[in-house]
Design an enzyme around this catalytic site. Structure first.
Site, PDB file in Angstrom:
ATOM      1  N   ALA A   1      30.601   8.726 -33.857  1.00 24.33           N
ATOM      2  CA  ALA A   1      30.341  10.192 -33.523  1.00 24.33           C
ATOM      3  C   ALA A   1      31.695  11.207 -34.254  1.00 24.33           C
ATOM      4  O   ALA A   1      31.392  12.133 -34.879  1.00 24.33           O
ATOM      5  CB  ALA A   1      30.582  10.491 -31.951  1.00 24.33           C
TER       6      ALA A   1
ATOM      7  N   ALA B   1      18.057  -3.700 -30.292  1.00 22.94           N
ATOM      8  CA  ALA B   1      19.150  -2.973 -30.915  1.00 22.94           C
ATOM      9  C   ALA B   1      19.433  -3.627 -32.132  1.00 22.94           C
ATOM     10  O   ALA B   1      20.571  -4.170 -32.308  1.00 22.94           O
ATOM     11  CB  ALA B   1      20.400  -3.272 -29.730  1.00 22.94           C
TER      12      ALA B   1
ATOM     13  N   GLY C   1      20.314  -1.848 -34.968  1.00 24.47           N
ATOM     14  CA  GLY C   1      20.676  -0.506 -35.847  1.00 24.47           C
ATOM     15  C   GLY C   1      19.909   0.756 -35.562  1.00 24.47           C
ATOM     16  O   GLY C   1      19.287   0.749 -34.718  1.00 24.47           O
TER      17      GLY C   1
ATOM     18  N   HIS D   1      58.198   1.328 -21.962  1.00 27.05           N
ATOM     19  CA  HIS D   1      57.994  -0.140 -21.474  1.00 27.05           C
ATOM     20  C   HIS D   1      57.881   0.091 -19.904  1.00 27.05           C
ATOM     21  O   HIS D   1      58.466   0.952 -19.315  1.00 27.05           O
ATOM     22  CB  HIS D   1      59.265  -0.960 -21.399  1.00 27.05           C
ATOM     23  CG  HIS D   1      59.351  -2.451 -20.725  1.00 27.05           C
ATOM     24  ND1 HIS D   1      58.407  -3.161 -21.481  1.00 27.05           N
ATOM     25  CD2 HIS D   1      59.834  -2.622 -19.674  1.00 27.05           C
ATOM     26  CE1 HIS D   1      58.646  -4.376 -20.236  1.00 27.05           C
ATOM     27  NE2 HIS D   1      59.527  -3.695 -19.723  1.00 27.05           N
TER      28      HIS D   1
ATOM     29  N   GLY E   1      19.760  -8.488 -31.660  1.00 25.03           N
ATOM     30  CA  GLY E   1      21.090  -7.695 -32.342  1.00 25.03           C
ATOM     31  C   GLY E   1      22.340  -7.954 -31.579  1.00 25.03           C
ATOM     32  O   GLY E   1      22.488  -7.297 -30.471  1.00 25.03           O
ATOM     33  N   ALA E   2      23.427  -8.369 -32.385  1.00 27.17           N
ATOM     34  CA  ALA E   2      24.627  -8.594 -31.573  1.00 27.17           C
ATOM     35  C   ALA E   2      25.407  -7.733 -32.450  1.00 27.17           C
ATOM     36  O   ALA E   2      26.580  -8.120 -32.833  1.00 27.17           O
ATOM     37  CB  ALA E   2      25.011  -9.902 -31.678  1.00 27.17           C
ATOM     38  N   GLY E   3      25.092  -6.419 -32.505  1.00 29.70           N
ATOM     39  CA  GLY E   3      26.020  -5.384 -33.170  1.00 29.70           C
ATOM     40  C   GLY E   3      26.738  -4.689 -31.920  1.00 29.70           C
ATOM     41  O   GLY E   3      26.442  -5.176 -30.785  1.00 29.70           O
TER      42      GLY E   3
ATOM     43  N   VAL F   1      14.164 -12.915 -34.813  1.00 28.52           N
ATOM     44  CA  VAL F   1      12.979 -12.859 -33.867  1.00 28.52           C
ATOM     45  C   VAL F   1      11.771 -12.877 -34.865  1.00 28.52           C
ATOM     46  O   VAL F   1      12.012 -11.738 -35.840  1.00 28.52           O
ATOM     47  CB  VAL F   1      13.227 -11.560 -33.087  1.00 28.52           C
ATOM     48  CG1 VAL F   1      12.106 -11.123 -32.318  1.00 28.52           C
ATOM     49  CG2 VAL F   1      14.421 -11.807 -31.988  1.00 28.52           C
TER      50      VAL F   1
ATOM     51  N   LYS G   1      29.035   4.524 -22.044  1.00 29.26           N
ATOM     52  CA  LYS G   1      30.484   4.526 -21.481  1.00 29.26           C
ATOM     53  C   LYS G   1      30.510   4.361 -19.865  1.00 29.26           C
ATOM     54  O   LYS G   1      31.309   3.814 -19.101  1.00 29.26           O
ATOM     55  CB  LYS G   1      31.565   5.390 -22.043  1.00 29.26           C
ATOM     56  CG  LYS G   1      32.140   4.649 -23.137  1.00 29.26           C
ATOM     57  CD  LYS G   1      31.392   4.550 -24.698  1.00 29.26           C
ATOM     58  CE  LYS G   1      30.796   3.429 -24.989  1.00 29.26           C
ATOM     59  NZ  LYS G   1      30.044   3.387 -26.172  1.00 29.26           N
TER      60      LYS G   1
HETATM   61  P1  FAD Z   1      23.058  12.807 -33.485  1.00 23.18           P
HETATM   62  O1  FAD Z   1      24.065  12.710 -32.370  1.00 23.18           O
HETATM   63  O2  FAD Z   1      21.762  11.932 -33.696  1.00 23.18           O
HETATM   64  O3  FAD Z   1      22.429  14.524 -33.228  1.00 23.18           O
HETATM   65  C1  FAD Z   1      21.403  14.889 -34.102  1.00 23.18           C
HETATM   66  C2  FAD Z   1      20.618  16.062 -33.616  1.00 23.18           C
HETATM   67  O4  FAD Z   1      19.864  16.738 -34.776  1.00 23.18           O
HETATM   68  C3  FAD Z   1      19.684  15.778 -32.422  1.00 23.18           C
HETATM   69  O5  FAD Z   1      20.283  16.175 -31.312  1.00 23.18           O
HETATM   70  C4  FAD Z   1      18.350  16.124 -32.838  1.00 23.18           C
HETATM   71  O6  FAD Z   1      17.823  16.291 -31.756  1.00 23.18           O
HETATM   72  C5  FAD Z   1      18.704  17.120 -33.880  1.00 23.18           C
HETATM   73  N1  FAD Z   1      17.785  17.016 -34.862  1.00 23.18           N
HETATM   74  C6  FAD Z   1      17.287  16.299 -35.700  1.00 23.18           C
HETATM   75  N2  FAD Z   1      16.304  16.894 -36.445  1.00 23.18           N
HETATM   76  C7  FAD Z   1      16.233  18.251 -35.994  1.00 23.18           C
HETATM   77  C8  FAD Z   1      15.432  19.263 -36.654  1.00 23.18           C
HETATM   78  N3  FAD Z   1      14.511  19.086 -37.621  1.00 23.18           N
HETATM   79  N4  FAD Z   1      15.591  20.517 -36.156  1.00 23.18           N
HETATM   80  C9  FAD Z   1      16.366  20.560 -35.036  1.00 23.18           C
HETATM   81  N5  FAD Z   1      17.220  19.527 -34.434  1.00 23.18           N
HETATM   82  C10 FAD Z   1      17.064  18.601 -35.409  1.00 23.18           C
HETATM   83  N6  FAD Z   1      29.565   6.509 -31.507  1.00 23.18           N
HETATM   84  C11 FAD Z   1      30.765   6.445 -31.544  1.00 23.18           C
HETATM   85  O7  FAD Z   1      31.499   7.133 -32.181  1.00 23.18           O
HETATM   86  N7  FAD Z   1      31.417   5.909 -30.227  1.00 23.18           N
HETATM   87  C12 FAD Z   1      30.420   5.168 -29.158  1.00 23.18           C
HETATM   88  O8  FAD Z   1      31.037   4.600 -28.352  1.00 23.18           O
HETATM   89  C13 FAD Z   1      29.030   5.432 -29.485  1.00 23.18           C
HETATM   90  N8  FAD Z   1      28.095   4.629 -28.539  1.00 23.18           N
HETATM   91  C14 FAD Z   1      26.957   4.501 -29.032  1.00 23.18           C
HETATM   92  C15 FAD Z   1      26.411   4.118 -28.174  1.00 23.18           C
HETATM   93  C16 FAD Z   1      24.853   3.949 -28.263  1.00 23.18           C
HETATM   94  C17 FAD Z   1      23.858   3.466 -27.311  1.00 23.18           C
HETATM   95  C18 FAD Z   1      24.111   4.870 -29.292  1.00 23.18           C
HETATM   96  C19 FAD Z   1      22.953   4.600 -29.535  1.00 23.18           C
HETATM   97  C20 FAD Z   1      25.012   5.172 -30.273  1.00 23.18           C
HETATM   98  C21 FAD Z   1      26.132   5.383 -30.021  1.00 23.18           C
HETATM   99  N9  FAD Z   1      27.330   5.722 -31.007  1.00 23.18           N
HETATM  100  C22 FAD Z   1      28.716   5.741 -30.835  1.00 23.18           C
HETATM  101  C23 FAD Z   1      26.703   6.147 -32.157  1.00 23.18           C
HETATM  102  C24 FAD Z   1      26.971   7.878 -32.015  1.00 23.18           C
HETATM  103  O9  FAD Z   1      25.961   8.419 -31.097  1.00 23.18           O
HETATM  104  C25 FAD Z   1      26.180   8.642 -33.216  1.00 23.18           C
HETATM  105  O10 FAD Z   1      27.048   8.494 -34.257  1.00 23.18           O
HETATM  106  C26 FAD Z   1      26.598  10.088 -33.216  1.00 23.18           C
HETATM  107  O11 FAD Z   1      25.588  10.660 -32.210  1.00 23.18           O
HETATM  108  C27 FAD Z   1      26.053  10.773 -34.541  1.00 23.18           C
HETATM  109  O12 FAD Z   1      26.069  12.188 -34.374  1.00 23.18           O
HETATM  110  P2  FAD Z   1      25.320  13.225 -35.271  1.00 23.18           P
HETATM  111  O13 FAD Z   1      25.578  14.611 -34.757  1.00 23.18           O
HETATM  112  O14 FAD Z   1      25.185  12.868 -36.651  1.00 23.18           O
HETATM  113  O15 FAD Z   1      23.531  12.870 -35.015  1.00 23.18           O
HETATM  114  P1  AMP Z   2      24.185  -2.870 -35.669  1.00 21.07           P
HETATM  115  O1  AMP Z   2      23.532  -2.633 -37.056  1.00 21.07           O
HETATM  116  O2  AMP Z   2      25.718  -3.042 -36.005  1.00 21.07           O
HETATM  117  O3  AMP Z   2      23.895  -2.258 -34.455  1.00 21.07           O
HETATM  118  O4  AMP Z   2      23.529  -4.301 -35.412  1.00 21.07           O
HETATM  119  C1  AMP Z   2      22.088  -4.740 -35.493  1.00 21.07           C
HETATM  120  C2  AMP Z   2      22.203  -6.231 -35.354  1.00 21.07           C
HETATM  121  O5  AMP Z   2      20.727  -6.710 -35.259  1.00 21.07           O
HETATM  122  C3  AMP Z   2      22.602  -6.829 -36.842  1.00 21.07           C
HETATM  123  O6  AMP Z   2      23.757  -7.657 -36.596  1.00 21.07           O
HETATM  124  C4  AMP Z   2      21.468  -7.680 -37.878  1.00 21.07           C
HETATM  125  O7  AMP Z   2      21.695  -8.907 -37.928  1.00 21.07           O
HETATM  126  C5  AMP Z   2      20.272  -7.644 -36.284  1.00 21.07           C
HETATM  127  N1  AMP Z   2      19.111  -7.930 -36.386  1.00 21.07           N
HETATM  128  C6  AMP Z   2      18.147  -7.102 -37.314  1.00 21.07           C
HETATM  129  N2  AMP Z   2      16.927  -7.594 -37.102  1.00 21.07           N
HETATM  130  C7  AMP Z   2      16.910  -8.737 -36.546  1.00 21.07           C
HETATM  131  C8  AMP Z   2      15.942  -9.572 -36.067  1.00 21.07           C
HETATM  132  N3  AMP Z   2      14.611  -9.626 -36.395  1.00 21.07           N
HETATM  133  N4  AMP Z   2      16.206 -10.895 -35.049  1.00 21.07           N
HETATM  134  C9  AMP Z   2      17.480 -10.853 -34.888  1.00 21.07           C
HETATM  135  N5  AMP Z   2      18.484  -9.971 -35.062  1.00 21.07           N
HETATM  136  C10 AMP Z   2      18.371  -8.798 -35.809  1.00 21.07           C
END
Ligand code: FAD
Ligand code: AMP
Length: 479
Positions: free
Chosen positions: A327, A276, A278, A451, A188-190, A245, A58
């Site tokens: 999150a 990207a 997933g 408004h 990946g267009a997620g 891909v 963000k």
């Molecule tokens: P995580 O945030 O992955 O945290 C897990 C923690 O556990 C980590 O710190 C890890 O080090 C720790 N851990 C793992 N195993 C062990 C172990 N054995 N011992 C000790 N520690 C351990 N979600 C949104 O809601 N809004 C968004 O805008 C958004 N943007 C995103 C953008 C990107 C680029 C990405 C990659 C993700 C985004 N997400 C977003 C998804 C979001 O980040 C995750 O859903 C969220 O972080 C999950 O939270 P969590 O606490 O389950 O796990």
């Molecule tokens: P998300 O899980 O929403 O972050 O989206 C990931 C996207 O990546 C999904 O829409 C998948 O269809 C796409 N994807 C996964 N593997 C491939 C691949 N080999 N080539 C192109 N797209 C892919």
């Protein structure tokens, strides 16, 4: 002798740190174990979300949006900015500062609430005993009446695109580039792929998104997804659907991507490739053979609706369990679990989980889509409001998008709300609250909205369900 706690939380991402803080607030003797090390090898709290996910993405989306707005749209409103430029290292440094302030903030909250922290790796054994290995390699035995696993997820990898240090990066790498690549490929267009593609497209990269599916954003309301695709293409992103891909070749400082589509085999060469595709649940080295915790067929920790695992007293929340990898979903699960441990009876309402994509326009939704209701043969009615008819959107020179309300045909209860437009990441909360309270479209129609605001779009879309929105020209308006 093992050190004993009421609750041990494994992982301090959003799911884990919410659980730990709330448990401590409820008077439970709570520990949280976190293994994350930042780029300087310093322990950091906040997990994926704070370190390499929600917050840094963000920060860059906001910065790059300000740039492109100034570049392309300021002149339309009478602001002349001639020597506009970007300083990528500064942008990244500011993003890092925001991350650092927030991760330190979590450490501060742990301290203030009396959560005992352990910096290192946790492994769960039978009977809720935890083997903790510190970053220095010291091993300690801990145990608790309740364990909350919140170990999150990591980026999924695909064999054709192994991550290399500099050329093929995952989402974390794409948040840390030191210059704008001339040509960027995104696989990946997620949500993640489109957010990161948007950042670098705005900053000047030629971005090509390769997506295996034929349908764009299949989980999003089809009307909204169509509008989004049109807008992203207009912004210069080249989104190629139905392209799988199959391989990559490193050629000096460039990467050649091999892919196939309906016409056959093709290739594109990029300066950077972002994978990207997933995320996968993370349980590496977490569960000893006798832990009693089981995984489902996709590698998620198996839990019931209350986030209890198969092992008594062991719970799991957040990305490591089923449900949307968001999150806020994990935060609410973490809070539910510890409140139930303390004798309260909350539930997570999985029907009201908002989802947001922070591109421009933003996309947000809660509840069910038309395509889902249609597939189930359920009867519904809809009302839509185009943001082009919003006075506030016009005043702000940003009229792209629409708001759609879907209600049960008979009871008028709101079943889903879908939005695309500026600032709708904030508006979706209004729809979530309405749905949490079981509101009908008429309830929203009878509510007074300030408004001029973008929120009025939700009011008008709700009125449109009954056919009497004020600002939509419709001759068949109902009385
Ligand atoms: P995580 O945030 O992955 O945290 C897990 C923690 O556990 C980590 O710190 C890890 O080090 C720790 N851990 C793992 N195993 C062990 C172990 N054995 N011992 C000790 N520690 C351990 N979600 C949104 O809601 N809004 C968004 O805008 C958004 N943007 C995103 C953008 C990107 C680029 C990405 C990659 C993700 C985004 N997400 C977003 C998804 C979001 O980040 C995750 O859903 C969220 O972080 C999950 O939270 P969590 O606490 O389950 O796990
Ligand atoms: P998300 O899980 O929403 O972050 O989206 C990931 C996207 O990546 C999904 O829409 C998948 O269809 C796409 N994807 C996964 N593997 C491939 C691949 N080999 N080539 C192109 N797209 C892919």
């Amino acid at each position: 002798m093992a050190t004993k706690f009421d609750v041990i939380v494994i992982g301090a991402g959003p799911a884990g740190y919410h659980a730990a803080i709330r448990a401590a607030q409820l008077g439970l003797n709570t520990a949280c174990i976190e293994k994350w090390l930042d780029k300087d090898d310093k322990p950091a709290y906040g997990g994926t979300c704070l370190n390499v996910g929600c917050i840094p993405s963000k920060a860059l989306l906001d910065a790059s949006h300000k740039f492109i707005d100034a570049k392309n749209h300021f002149s339309e409103i009478g602001i002349i900015s001639k020597e506009l430029d970007i300083d990528v290292p500064k942008m990244i440094a500011r993003k890092n500062m925001v991350v650092s302030n927030l991760t330190k903030g979590v450490a501060g909250l742990f301290k203030a609430n009396g959560v005992t922290t352990f910096e290192g790796v946790a492994k769960l054994h039978a009977n809720r005993s935890v083997e903790f290995t510190s970053h220095k390699g010291d091993v300690e035995s801990l145990e608790a009446d309740h364990i909350v696993i919140a170990t999150g997820s990591v980026p999924a990898e695909i064999p054709p695109c192994p991550i290399t240090d500099n050329l093929i990066v995952d989402s974390a790498g794409a948040l840390d580039l030191d210059a704008v690549p001339k040509r960027m490929g995104v696989i990946g267009a997620g949500i993640v792929g489109l957010e990161l593609g948007s950042v670098w497209n705005r900053l000047g990269s030629k971005v090509i998104v390769l997506e295996a599916l034929d349908e764009f954003l299949p989980l999003v309301d089809a009307h909204v997804a169509r509008e989004a695709l049109k807008q992203f293409k207009k912004q210069g992103m080249d989104i190629r659907l139905g392209t799988r891909v199959t391989g990559t070749e490193i050629k000096g400082k460039k990467v050649k991507v091999l892919y196939s589509d309906s016409e056959g085999d093709k290739s594109e060469t990029f300066d950077k490739l972002v994978v990207a595709v997933g995320r996968t649940p993370y349980t590496e080295d977490l569960l000893a053979a006798d832990s009693g915790v089981t995984l489902d067929e996709r590698g998620f920790i198996y839990v019931n609706d209350l986030c209890s695992t198969d092992a008594p007293g062991v719970h799991a929340v957040g990305d490591v369990v089923r449900g949307p990898m968001l999150a806020h979903k994990g935060m609410e699960e973490g809070i539910m679990v510890v409140e139930r441990i303390a004798g309260k009876k909350p539930l997570v309402n999985y029907d009201c989980v908002p989802a947001v994509m922070y591109t421009h326009p933003e996309i947000a939704w809660v509840g069910r889509s038309e395509q889902e209701l249609k597939a189930n043969g359920e009867k519904y009615k809809t009302g839509s409001f185009p943001m082009a008819a919003s006075g506030r959107a016009m005043a702000a020179n940003d009229t792209v998008g629409l708001i759609k309300v879907i209600a049960d045909e008979e009871t008028d209860r709101i079943l889903g709300v879908h939005m695309i437009g500026a600032h709708i990441s904030e508006l979706i909360a209004e729809a979530v609250i309405a749905m949490e309270f079981g509101a009908s479209a008429e309830d929203l129609g009878l509510t007074m909205f300030a408004h001029p605001t973008l929120s009025e779009g939700l009011h008008e879309a709700s009125l449109a369900v009954a056919g009497h929105a004020i600002h939509i020209a419709n001759r068949k308006r109902k009385k």
